[in-house]
Design an enzyme around this catalytic site. Structure first.
Site, PDB file in Angstrom:
ATOM      1  N   ASP A 196       0.856  -1.187   0.000  1.00  0.00           N
ATOM      2  CA  ASP A 196       0.000   0.000   0.000  1.00  0.00           C
ATOM      3  C   ASP A 196       0.888   1.232   0.000  1.00  0.00           C
ATOM      4  O   ASP A 196       2.127   1.131  -0.006  1.00  0.00           O
ATOM      5  CB  ASP A 196      -0.971  -0.003   1.197  1.00  0.00           C
ATOM      6  N   HIS A 266      -2.844   3.095  -4.601  1.00  0.00           N
ATOM      7  CA  HIS A 266      -2.261   2.582  -3.344  1.00  0.00           C
ATOM      8  C   HIS A 266      -0.851   2.043  -3.575  1.00  0.00           C
ATOM      9  O   HIS A 266      -0.500   0.973  -3.097  1.00  0.00           O
ATOM     10  CB  HIS A 266      -3.173   1.505  -2.741  1.00  0.00           C
ATOM     11  N   GLU A 330      -9.892   2.716  -5.276  1.00  0.00           N
ATOM     12  CA  GLU A 330      -9.453   4.091  -4.990  1.00  0.00           C
ATOM     13  C   GLU A 330      -8.235   4.509  -5.822  1.00  0.00           C
ATOM     14  O   GLU A 330      -7.175   4.814  -5.273  1.00  0.00           O
ATOM     15  CB  GLU A 330      -9.135   4.212  -3.487  1.00  0.00           C
TER      16      GLU A 330
HETATM   17  C1  TNX Z   1     -11.032   1.856   2.125  1.00  0.00           C
HETATM   18  S1  TNX Z   1     -11.727  -0.944   1.210  1.00  0.00           S
HETATM   19  C2  TNX Z   1      -9.927   1.210   1.592  1.00  0.00           C
HETATM   20  C3  TNX Z   1      -8.715   1.054   2.430  1.00  0.00           C
HETATM   21  C4  TNX Z   1      -8.851   1.742   3.765  1.00  0.00           C
HETATM   22  C5  TNX Z   1     -10.239   1.499   4.319  1.00  0.00           C
HETATM   23  C6  TNX Z   1     -10.466   2.077   5.690  1.00  0.00           C
HETATM   24  C7  TNX Z   1     -10.722  -0.525   0.185  1.00  0.00           C
HETATM   25  C8  TNX Z   1     -10.699  -1.373  -0.974  1.00  0.00           C
HETATM   26  N1  TNX Z   1      -9.936   0.569   0.386  1.00  0.00           N
HETATM   27  O1  TNX Z   1      -7.586   1.500   1.732  1.00  0.00           O
HETATM   28  O2  TNX Z   1      -7.878   1.232   4.609  1.00  0.00           O
HETATM   29  O3  TNX Z   1     -11.189   2.069   3.438  1.00  0.00           O
HETATM   30  O4  TNX Z   1     -11.660   1.629   6.236  1.00  0.00           O
END
Ligand code: TNX
Length: 549
Positions: A196, A266, A330
């Site tokens: 990440d 990420h 994301e």
């Molecule tokens: C969303 S769930 C994210 C993570 C974060 C999390 C915190 C997802 C696929 N991505 O990178 O850690 O929310 O709740």
């Protein structure tokens, strides 16, 4: 001394030396499909002289037997001898059951002994877990198992738990203990989030800087104030041998490790190590705060695709899992919009924005498809977070539906497999208590997710046809570790909510009953106590306060 006094003294001595007895109760979690207690039948009394006997030529049944011996010890104080079957008055484990479900088992207790018969070594293992969880108290005592016949099989083939070892790093022994907790709850997939923005945590021999540089950040935000920083270098990574050890340890417990390399977003850990893989060429820092970073892999650079293939190649040598998680969540498109190479790629692929997707979202689908096809060429299947559907779906990829259950419905309707992990039910980084009971709870995402809410998840949406419903492979809870720096706190976040999740994953919906579950929760925490696991006590007793430290 007359004869009468002598008899009395003898009886007193005998009662001092005879061991106490406790009675097993089949009030286990997850609830089995059927439990028939034979009220007229004589049960089996487990004493230190009893053996654990295994049938089955391969090593997995012997290992099962050894694990059972280790599970019973903290509950009963007995270290039972493991022998090859047959043996009299034993707990016998075998793997000859015929069943449609490869994970099914039967457990029969009678005066002669206990027989656990699995449809496979994994099935036998789940029978062992049921046996273990039926012993209610940790004490030095013989155990009476009332006569019973239990027939059981899981509802879903994919029963997952995720662990984010990037935001905080957990040493190999901690990961093993985490896996032990999954085994206790009949979980069969361990989704290991290894990379990440805040740290790349798996050794890749072809790209040594990933771990040399990309696994270290210069500091970490303090609490939720993103302008702050503790300036304490933080890092760590797993060597390939470490990862192999984890895979082996999990496999002994019938758990498949699904590695995740989160791409193309990420990725700041990797970008720090190899800045030429970013749209702007860097420099990039291993991120010191949480959230969603705009800095992502450049999708217009061919060497980035080669990097993805190389990483997959090395990891497929370590992780035999059919599934391989390629992330996809994301990934902001800001840099791709400004990047010449990304825009050239969009033009060369002929990608155009339309009413469903932007050209950049389609570029992400192109990126994910590249990784998925490379995996497919090695006989593996990609899993991706639900954003990967935004630019069109890559055939064969499994959707992990996290932004609500609706993405699983969309995927299943379109003929794609899906796993449910919606935030509102499955994000165990969220609060277990309604408000901040402890200081530590202040350092958490503020959403309230009590055990009852977890329990209420129904993974198969009622509008799906039977054919579509077959695409729902199962459910998973996620433990994102931005605010979870220690194993003890991870346990506290996991337990007892994982007990609720295990019933979502394992038990038929018509058998689920929240009141009965809350009653049985009081029993499984005895096993937590015996194993020394930290758990949220107020989940059982809302009047209880500060715990979890
Ligand atoms: C969303 S769930 C994210 C993570 C974060 C999390 C915190 C997802 C696929 N991505 O990178 O850690 O929310 O709740």
């Amino acid at each position: 001394m007359n004869k009468f006094v002598l008899i009395l003294a003898g009886a007193a001595l005998a009662s001092c030396t005879s061991r106490p007895q406790q009675t097993a109760v089949y009030d286990v979690i997850p609830l089995p499909q059927s439990v028939s207690v034979d009220l007229g039948g004589e049960g089996f009394v487990l004493k230190p002289s009893a053996k654990i006997a295994y049938f089955g030529a391969d090593t997995s049944m012997r290992r099962n037997a050894e694990l059972l011996a280790s599970y019973l010890e903290p509950l009963t104080g007995m270290r039972l001898e493991v022998v090859e079957a047959p043996a009299k008055g034993a707990i016998t484990i075998t793997d000859t059951l015929r069943s449609e479900s490869p994970e099914a088992y039967r457990l029969v207790a009678s005066a002669d002994g206990i027989v656990i018969d699995g449809a496979s070594a994994a099935g036998a293992f789940y029978g062992m877990q049921t046996l273990r969880k039926s012993i209610p108290a940790a004490m030095e005592a013989d155990v009476l198992f009332p006569a019973v016949s239990i027939a059981d099989a899981p509802r879903f083939p994919y029963r997952g738990v995720h662990f984010d070892c990037s935001r905080h790093f957990f040493p190999v022994d901690s990961v093993k203990e985490y896996i032990d907790i999954l085994a206790l709850h009949n979980v069969n997939h361990f989704h290991w989030h290894l990379t990440d923005d805040q740290g790349w945590r798996i050794e890749i021999k072809k790209y040594p800087l990933l771990t040399e540089k990309g696994s270290w950040r210069k500091g970490t935000v303090i609490g939720t104030d993103f302008s702050s920083n503790d300036s304490i270098p933080y890092g760590g990574y797993y060597t390939q041998d470490d990862a192999r050890e984890i895979v082996r340890y999990a496999a002994e417990r019938h758990i498949t490790v699904v590695p995740e390399v989160d791409m193309p977003g990420h990725m700041q850990g990797a970008l720090n190590a190899y800045p030429s893989m970013g749209c702007e060429g860097g420099p990039y820092e291993v991120w010191m705060r949480w959230g969603v970073s705009d800095q992502v892999l450049c999708a217009g650079n061919d060497s980035v695709y080669a990097f993805v293939d190389d990483v997959i190649d090395e990891l497929c040598e370590i992780f035999p899992s059919e599934y391989f998680h390629i992330g996809g969540d994301e990934c902001p498109k800001k840099k791709w919009k400004e990047c010449e190479a990304c825009q050239a790629k969009i033009r060369s692929l002929g990608l155009k924005s339309d009413s469903h997707s932007t050209a950049e979202q389609k570029l992400q689908t192109h990126f994910m498809t590249h990784a998925a096809e490379h995996l497919a060429s090695k006989g593996r299947r990609a899993i991706g977070w639900d954003e990967i559907m935004e630019g069109g779906m890559t055939p064969g990829t499994v959707i992990m539906s996290w932004r609500g259950p609706k993405h699983a419905v969309t995927a299943a309707r379109a003929g794609h497999d899906a796993i449910l992990t919606p935030t509102a039910y499955c994000y165990f980084d969220y609060l277990q208590a309604p408000d901040s009971i402890t200081d530590e709870q202040l350092l958490s995402y503020r959403t309230y997710l009590p055990v009852e809410k977890v329990y209420s998840l129904e993974p198969v949406d009622s509008t799906l046809t039977a054919e579509e419903a077959r695409h729902i492979l199962g459910a998973q809870c996620n433990l994102w570790c931005e605010y979870i720096p220690t194993l003890s706190y991870a346990e506290y976040k996991l337990l007892p909510r994982l007990a609720a999740m295990s019933e979502v994953q394992w038990t038929r919906p018509e058998k689920k009953d929240i009141d009965d579950f809350m009653r049985r929760l009081r029993q499984i925490v005895k096993t937590y106590d015996a194993e020394g696991y930290n758990y949220a006590r107020f989940a059982l007793d809302p009047a209880a306060t500060a715990d979890g430290k």
